[in-house]
Design a protein around this motif. Structure first.
Motif, PDB file in Angstrom:
ATOM      1  N   VAL A  10      40.857  40.495  44.156  1.00 14.77           N
ATOM      2  CA  VAL A  10      40.016  39.678  45.038  1.00 14.77           C
ATOM      3  C   VAL A  10      40.646  38.308  45.261  1.00 14.77           C
ATOM      4  O   VAL A  10      40.689  37.797  46.394  1.00 14.77           O
ATOM      5  CB  VAL A  10      38.601  39.539  44.453  1.00 14.77           C
ATOM      6  CG1 VAL A  10      37.760  38.580  45.288  1.00 14.77           C
ATOM      7  CG2 VAL A  10      37.917  40.905  44.385  1.00 14.77           C
ATOM      8  N   THR A  11      41.177  37.703  44.213  1.00 21.03           N
ATOM      9  CA  THR A  11      41.783  36.378  44.328  1.00 21.03           C
ATOM     10  C   THR A  11      43.006  36.412  45.230  1.00 21.03           C
ATOM     11  O   THR A  11      43.204  35.518  46.067  1.00 21.03           O
ATOM     12  CB  THR A  11      42.165  35.843  42.936  1.00 21.03           C
ATOM     13  OG1 THR A  11      40.991  35.805  42.116  1.00 21.03           O
ATOM     14  CG2 THR A  11      42.752  34.447  43.020  1.00 21.03           C
ATOM     15  N   ALA A  12      43.834  37.437  45.087  1.00 20.37           N
ATOM     16  CA  ALA A  12      45.020  37.563  45.936  1.00 20.37           C
ATOM     17  C   ALA A  12      44.627  37.782  47.396  1.00 20.37           C
ATOM     18  O   ALA A  12      45.237  37.214  48.312  1.00 20.37           O
ATOM     19  CB  ALA A  12      45.901  38.702  45.442  1.00 20.37           C
ATOM     20  N   ALA A  13      43.611  38.604  47.630  1.00 16.54           N
ATOM     21  CA  ALA A  13      43.161  38.853  49.002  1.00 16.54           C
ATOM     22  C   ALA A  13      42.643  37.570  49.639  1.00 16.54           C
ATOM     23  O   ALA A  13      42.944  37.277  50.804  1.00 16.54           O
ATOM     24  CB  ALA A  13      42.092  39.940  49.011  1.00 16.54           C
ATOM     25  N   ARG A  14      41.895  36.805  48.878  1.00 17.16           N
ATOM     26  CA  ARG A  14      41.385  35.532  49.404  1.00 17.16           C
ATOM     27  C   ARG A  14      42.526  34.560  49.697  1.00 17.16           C
ATOM     28  O   ARG A  14      42.413  33.695  50.574  1.00 17.16           O
ATOM     29  CB  ARG A  14      40.412  34.900  48.418  1.00 17.16           C
ATOM     30  CG  ARG A  14      39.093  35.643  48.282  1.00 17.16           C
ATOM     31  CD  ARG A  14      38.110  34.842  47.451  1.00 17.16           C
ATOM     32  NE  ARG A  14      37.750  33.593  48.128  1.00 17.16           N
ATOM     33  CZ  ARG A  14      37.074  32.598  47.545  1.00 17.16           C
ATOM     34  NH1 ARG A  14      36.725  32.691  46.267  1.00 17.16           N
ATOM     35  NH2 ARG A  14      36.780  31.513  48.222  1.00 17.16           N
ATOM     36  N   ALA A  15      43.625  34.687  48.959  1.00 14.63           N
ATOM     37  CA  ALA A  15      44.772  33.800  49.162  1.00 14.63           C
ATOM     38  C   ALA A  15      45.662  34.242  50.312  1.00 14.63           C
ATOM     39  O   ALA A  15      46.665  33.590  50.604  1.00 14.63           O
ATOM     40  CB  ALA A  15      45.591  33.726  47.877  1.00 14.63           C
ATOM     41  N   GLY A  16      45.317  35.347  50.965  1.00 13.99           N
ATOM     42  CA  GLY A  16      46.059  35.769  52.146  1.00 13.99           C
ATOM     43  C   GLY A  16      46.966  36.957  51.969  1.00 13.99           C
ATOM     44  O   GLY A  16      47.649  37.370  52.915  1.00 13.99           O
ATOM     45  N   TRP A  17      46.985  37.553  50.779  1.00 12.07           N
ATOM     46  CA  TRP A  17      47.813  38.731  50.543  1.00 12.07           C
ATOM     47  C   TRP A  17      47.145  39.978  51.113  1.00 12.07           C
ATOM     48  O   TRP A  17      45.912  40.106  51.110  1.00 12.07           O
ATOM     49  CB  TRP A  17      48.014  38.951  49.049  1.00 12.07           C
ATOM     50  CG  TRP A  17      48.909  37.955  48.378  1.00 12.07           C
ATOM     51  CD1 TRP A  17      48.564  36.714  47.936  1.00 12.07           C
ATOM     52  CD2 TRP A  17      50.299  38.128  48.072  1.00 12.07           C
ATOM     53  NE1 TRP A  17      49.657  36.095  47.365  1.00 12.07           N
ATOM     54  CE2 TRP A  17      50.729  36.937  47.433  1.00 12.07           C
ATOM     55  CE3 TRP A  17      51.209  39.164  48.268  1.00 12.07           C
ATOM     56  CZ2 TRP A  17      52.040  36.763  46.993  1.00 12.07           C
ATOM     57  CZ3 TRP A  17      52.513  38.994  47.830  1.00 12.07           C
ATOM     58  CH2 TRP A  17      52.925  37.800  47.203  1.00 12.07           C
TER      59      TRP A  17
END
Length: 298
Positions: free
Chosen positions: A45-52
């Protein structure tokens, strides 16, 4: 944003980071194993929120509800795929369908509590399959893609990969093996543009501890080891009462993925750094034996 599920068979970093979705190229893709709960879920979830673009894998995608709900709450999109790290065919099926991969986070793993005299060697082999050979299967399959992108591999080990811990013989053996393998691979991978690192959390408040497979009557069944096991479990309960959160670890992992010069070893808390330091400066092993011996003293 919406979430989607695709089922298929198939110690310090610098603070300067790069944007995984900048205007100079396509959105970067990260594959994360073991994302149904805990550190893996939080990292996805954190990576997705960061644009990954996040490929969130798990052995059983029927267990994806918690991840998908968390992604929805965060306004993030994750691509859930089936991947059993212990099955080379499953690994190959999942990785062969990718056109691009910029990072791999080896997070899937399993805890295990027990001691040699009271265990079947097959139990130890099973721990090694998940925690060591699973990492090797996925990393090996990912390396051609990572060479093409000049990408990164980060493997979640543990402070148990630095210091052997009572009643964690098989688990620590697997994590020691991962640490040695990745430390040896790192300079070789660097020659082809791939960065390799390990992340070593201490106690983390997640479902991982609940899944170590310890029977409810384990202390009664421990025979001559019962006093030592009781002391160890009491100490462990106290340690996890002040555990780091999965989100804390996930934040550090995602920072590592875009750090300008990522370190090989990432320790995620002051407690983890202090604990690992005991081993890293213990030339004759006496400090570690004194420390962990106190954990099992009746």
């Amino acid at each position: 944003m919406t979430t989607q599920t695709t089922q298929t068979t198939q110690t310090t970093t610098t603070t300067e980071t790069t944007d995984p979705a900048d205007s100079t190229g396509p959105t970067r893709t990260v594959l994360i194993t073991g994302t149904s709960s805990g550190i893996g879920l939080a990292t996805a979830v954190t990576a997705a929120r960061a644009g990954w673009h996040v490929i969130a894998t798990m052995r059983d995608t029927a267990k994806a509800d918690a991840l998908l709900a968390a992604a929805d709450r965060a306004g993030a999109t994750v691509d859930v795929r089936a991947l059993d790290v212990t099955d080379p065919a499953s690994v190959e099926a999942c990785l062969s369908g990718l056109d691009r991969l910029d990072a791999l986070v080896n997070n899937a793993g399993a805890g295990h509590v027990g001691t040699l005299e009271q265990e079947d060697v097959q139990d130890v082999r099973a721990v090694m399959e998940v925690n060591f050979f699973g990492v090797l299967h996925v990393t090996r399959a990912a390396l051609p893609l990572l060479r093409a992108s000049r990408g990164r591999v980060l493997t979640v080990t543990s402070v148990g990969g630095v210091i052997g811990q009572p009643f964690n013989e098989a688990y620590c053996a697997a994590k020691f093996a991962v640490e040695g393998f990745m430390e040896s691979l790192a300079p070789v991978a660097a020659t082809v543009g791939v960065s390799v690192g390990v992340v070593e959390p201490g106690a983390v408040a997640s479902e991982f501890v609940a899944n170590v497979g310890l029977a409810h009557d384990a202390e009664q069944q421990a025979g001559p080891y019962a006093p030592a096991l009781s002391a160890y479990l009491a100490r462990t309960r106290d340690a996890f009462a002040n555990a780091q959160t999965p989100q804390d670890v996930a934040t550090r992992i995602v920072e590592w993925l875009t750090a300008t010069r990522p370190a090989f070893r990432l320790l995620t808390s002051d407690a983890a750094r202090a604990f690992a330091a005991t081993k890293l400066k213990d030339l004759d092993g006496s400090a570690v034996q004194t420390l962990t011996g106190g954990w099992v003293a009746p």
